[in-house]
Structure formats: structure tokens, C-alpha cells
Design an enzyme around this catalytic site. Structure first.
Site, PDB file in Angstrom:
ATOM      1  N   CYS A 122      -2.397  22.557 -11.542  1.00 58.83           N
ATOM      2  CA  CYS A 122      -2.276  21.480 -11.927  1.00 58.83           C
ATOM      3  C   CYS A 122      -3.814  20.864 -12.875  1.00 58.83           C
ATOM      4  CB  CYS A 122      -2.200  19.954 -11.190  1.00 58.83           C
ATOM      5  SG  CYS A 122      -2.811  18.110 -10.907  1.00 58.83           S
TER       6      CYS A 122
ATOM      7  N   CYS B 109      -5.380  17.642 -12.109  1.00 56.50           N
ATOM      8  CA  CYS B 109      -6.341  17.714 -10.666  1.00 56.50           C
ATOM      9  C   CYS B 109      -7.469  18.970 -11.138  1.00 56.50           C
ATOM     10  CB  CYS B 109      -5.662  18.380 -10.141  1.00 56.50           C
ATOM     11  SG  CYS B 109      -4.339  17.512  -9.470  1.00 56.50           S
ATOM     12  N   ASP B 110      -8.034  19.777 -11.649  1.00 57.41           N
ATOM     13  CA  ASP B 110      -8.790  21.414 -11.681  1.00 57.41           C
ATOM     14  C   ASP B 110      -9.292  21.316 -12.492  1.00 57.41           C
ATOM     15  OD1 ASP B 110      -7.454  21.878  -8.428  1.00 57.41           O
ATOM     16  OD2 ASP B 110      -6.110  22.864  -9.017  1.00 57.41           O
TER      17      ASP B 110
END
Lengths: 309, 309
Positions: free
Chosen positions: A136, A139-140
Site C-alpha cells: 500500500c 499508507c507507506d
């Protein structure tokens, strides 16, 4: 037995299911939450969650899972561990068949079984998930400032996220098994025009290497050449798979990917059955909207139940 | 001036807007969040929030607002205070007119202007909001265990929430200005059959009394009789009003209540314009789903922007 029937069953205890459990328990509905494994779902696979609103410093996936579970339990969540193998949603009551050959029935059901990233199933992938292997970029990505990362995939998500990653990473290497991308033209053009993105074509990744964190990838060109690539992170973006093996897909009118379509209030094609979180047919799969859908689904269930004669 | 144009403007800084701001800032989008008053929106009116998943002990509305704002600011949220009086969404760029007679333009817009409960505008109501006066039974019902509360209203929400409140309160008095309810029959039947619910007909509430908290209501029957009712809490459930005075309602195809319809990905009828949170046309208005929609809206905006030539 009376205890085998519930007004509401919630299937799955990720962020959607735990939020649904919180709302159902707090509203004192006759409910049961069923979880197959550990409470938390996919957030347990995420080392650090930086974008769940309200935690300015971020928190670990494990911590958020624990907080969400504790929250629901504070209101006397009724939950059990169990593995639902199949279900009959064609009549009323709705009927769930468990692995231990028991069955449960309910008037309404919220499906929160979630999804999982399609893995490559290569050595090092599982061991380094959350330690440099990510599924993701939303997200990261911010964790990879000024670093070199790889993206594996050639579809819209892979190509768009490769561009997104260049806002943080110094260099992004996109590795694709074919000699052209599947992504839409405009995404391709932007990626090709981006000096921070390099492409490796006709190549599959055969291993992720590293001990504490990702150190590199082993690559195999279709002409048989082997090589290695040093990277600090790798984003595997080759699709998301629904956890739907226990669901009657035809009845629920699952989309071509096996996800469950709903209306705005999370109602599926079957009356009394809602779907919330990553199992839903939708574009954005984030912890915060999964949780939001869990709340919406309980109020949809309440509305359904209150109108039953 | 270049600084007057943004790729994305987010209008409103409640949970939906702050989450959108967090996502936009974290993705390093060229963005601006505009807030008219204080960051937090309606949660600032809520004394205690017990159902935002991840805070097992609950937290004050003020604290949650502060945490959400701090979270977005940690990622360099670009925000300003300003009062948008009107907007032109009929062409590109989208154009917002501010009170100080400046204008801002943008390629995409997320409308998070929220809503507010329809007030009765009676003495004591405002002063005791969050101290016994509530506009949300889903939120606050569990605070009234074994107490006597009043519900004001006669529609679906009022009647359904009166029933819901009997799970907690010892006694619920529903006060309605007419001699029959507007709610659907089945809700009425359930309420009439519930021994914990009493009805006061043809009566309006003229004041909420109390100092530290609600102590009672002053009532006026349509025949002119005045009376008082001792209660520990009062739920005013006479409708929700959208904060839409700056929106082009026809273009956005607003529903009959003035709320903005969207698809599952929060896209409105106008390309490039999303709506998230309580301003959306929907059934469930909770902090957690407002936040979830804010995240969805930013990813919808990203998808829109990336496909612009």
C-alpha cells in the site's frame, strides 16, 4: 437452541467488523461477531499506521487493532472465534455453516471478511512484510524519503503509485513482467516523463533479500538472465483479492473481481445483508473508510430489523 | 496570482474535512483547506465522544478535534480561515468567492461543510447543549442509564430513537406538537407498545431549565395550559439542516432537504467536485463515517486530477 440465532451477525473482525461490533454492542442489539483468526484483520500486517485520523503521531497496526477490540469489548461485544465455511442467504433466517459443523442463523448479516493483497509467493516476501515489503503506497510512501524503492506491477495502481512514490523516494524502479504497461495512457505518459522512475521490462522478481529489512531483489529476465537490484523498499501492487470463499457470490451479485457491490448505505443485493470494508466493491480501501462503513452498516441493519414485523 | 489557484480545495474542517486535509497533505497534493470557524465542526458541540473507534475510554469532542487537526498539520496541512459566500462550479477552474471579496480557484473541490441539528431556539437549549441537551441518541443514549429523558419530535428519527433510548433510560417521554406521529406505522406501533414510553401530545417545549445540567422542561399545550416536566436529558430530534448556503444547489442536484447526493466514491454531479461528511445525502451521520468519506474523497480527487491532461 435459542443461542444459535441472533438478530445480527457480523462476520470478520478487522476495522470494519470491530467498528460494527462497537456500534451493535453499544446499541445493545442482539448480536454476534465471528472472527476466524486474530482481531484486527489486515492492520495486523501493517507495521505502522500513520493515517488513521486522531492519532497524530501514528501507531502500530497491532496497537490500533487492540484499541479497536478493547473499545468494542467495553460495550460488551459478543464475539467468538469460528470459521464460516459457507452460508445460505436465499431465505430467512440467514444461515451460516461453521467448520465444526455447527450452524448459526440470523435476521441480518454484516459481511466484513476483508481482502488481501495478491502476493507474489516468493522467498523473503512474507518474512519482510511490514519491514520494507509493502502492499500500500498510500499508507507507506512517506516512510521512504530519499530512498530507492521498487514497484512491482504494471496496472493502474502500480503506475500511479510509482509516480506518487517519487514525491518521497529519490528513485523508483518499476519492474514489470511484460514489455508494456496495462495502465491507462495518461498514467503511463506521466510515469515515462518522470525522471525519477526507471523501468525494468520483461522481468519477474524471484526473491526479496534482507534480514532486518529489505536490502534488495533477485530478478529474472524472460531471456533467462538473472540479476539483483539494491532497494530499501518494495511495493508489490499486483492486485487485491477478496476473502470471499464462504460467500454466495452469484446471489450477492459479486463484481468480476469477486467483491460485493452495495448501495451508499452498505446494503447488498440481499435484503438484510450488508457489506463493509475491503470486501465491498469500491475504489478506496483504507482503515478509516472501512471503520466508517462498519458504523453505517449497523445503522442499516437497525433500520432493517426495526421494519421487520 | 499563482497562490490563488490550487489543485484541490477542501471546504470545511470537521472530521470529514480534517481527514481529507490529512490525506491531501500526506500525499503532498497542492491543496488548501478553508475553515470558517473553529476546527472540529459539530464534534465541538459534543461533550463526550464514545464511539470513535480506537479510543476505548472515549474522549471529549474538543480533544478529538484537536487530535485530528494536529494530525493533518503534522503533514504540513495548508489551511486558512475564510468564509466562502458563493461559488461558480459551472466551468473550469472551479471558483470560490470569499467574504473579503477575494476569490480562489481550483481544479477539484471537496465539500465538507457539514450540517447542524435543527434547533428549537428556546431558552436554555444552547446553554445546556452537551450537558443534557443532545441532538443524537446514537451518540448519547448510553449516558442516560436508569434516568428519565424526553424526546422532542414526531418523525422517524424521534420515534425510533425514543424506542432505542428505552434500552438505557427508565422512562422516555416523547413530546410532539401534533396529536399524531409522522413516523412510519411500524415504528409507531413499537413505540406505543413500549411501556417505558409516554406521550405528551399537542405540546411544544418552550424552555429547557437547569444550571449545571438539564433539570426539566417547560411545556405549552395548544389549549394554552402550561406545565413542567422533570427530566435529566432531552433529545431534540426535529431534523438536520445542511450547511449549504454557499453551494449551487441546482447544479449539484441537491436532494429535497438540501443535501448533496454522491456516488460510492463521494463524487457529486459536477466533475471534479466531491462531497464528504454530513453535507452528503445519506442516512447515517457519524464522526467515523464522515472521516472515512474524507479519505475516499481525496483519493477520488487524486484520480480525477491524474486523468486531467
Amino acid at each position: 437452541m435459542a443461542s444459535d440465532h441472533y438478530k445480527l451477525i457480523i462476520l470478520g473482525a478487522g476495522p470494519a467488523g470491530l467498528t460494527a461490533g462497537l456500534y451493535a454492542a453499544r446499541a445493545r442489539m442482539d448480536h454476534l461477531l465471528i472472527e476466524k483468526g486474530a482481531e484486527g484483520g489486515q492492520i495486523l500486517l501493517t507495521d505502522w499506521i500513520d493515517n488513521y485520523p486522531g492519532f497524530p503521531e501514528g501507531l502500530s497496526g497491532f496497537d490500533l487493532a487492540e484499541k479497536m477490540a478493547a473499545h468494542a469489548k467495553r460495550f460488551d461485544l459478543n464475539s467468538m472465534f469460528g470459521n464460516v465455511l459457507s452460508m445460505d442467504l436465499s431465505g430467512k433466517p440467514l444461515r451460516l455453516e461453521l467448520e465444526d459443523s455447527n450452524a448459526l442463523t440470523c435476521d441480518s448479516l454484516i459481511i466484513c471478511t476483508g481482502a488481501h493483497p495478491r502476493p507474489l509467493n516468493i522467498p523473503g516476501e512474507k518474512e519482510l512484510t511490514g519491514k520494507g515489503v509493502s502492499y500500500c503506497a498510500t499508507c507507506d510512501a512517506p516512510f521512504y524519503r530519499n530512498q530507492h524503492v521498487a514497484v512491482i506491477g504494471g496496472g493502474n495502481t502500480a503506475v500511479q503509485e510509482a509516480s506518487h512514490l517519487t514525491k518521497f523516494a529519490d528513485k523508483v524502479t518499476l519492474i514489470h513482467r511484460r514489455d508494456e504497461l496495462r495502465a491507462t495512457k495518461i498514467l503511463q505518459e506521466k510515469a515515462f516523463a518522470n525522471p525519477k522512475i526507471e523501468f525494468i521490462w520483461d522481468t519477474t522478481t524471484t526473491a526479496v533479500t534482507g534480514t532486518e529489512g529489505v536490502e534488495g531483489l533477485e530478478l529474472l529476465n524472460k531471456n533467462g538472465d538473472k540479476s539483483t537490484l539494491q532497494v530499501e523498499g518494495v511495493f508489490i501492487l499486483v492486485g487485491v483479492l477478496p476473502n470471499n470463499e464462504m460467500l454466495p457470490l452469484e446471489l450477492l451479485k459479486a463484481d468480476s473481481g469477486g467483491f460485493i457491490p452495495t448501495d451508499l448505505e452498505t446494503r447488498t443485493a440481499v435484503e438484510g445483508v450488508m457489506a463493509a470494508g475491503d470486501i465491498r466493491s469500491k475504489e478506496v480501501r483504507q482503515v478509516i473508510n472501512a471503520a466508517g462503513e462498519g458504523a453505517t452498516a449497523v445503522l442499516a441493519a437497525e433500520n432493517y430489523l426495526v421494519n421487520l414485523s
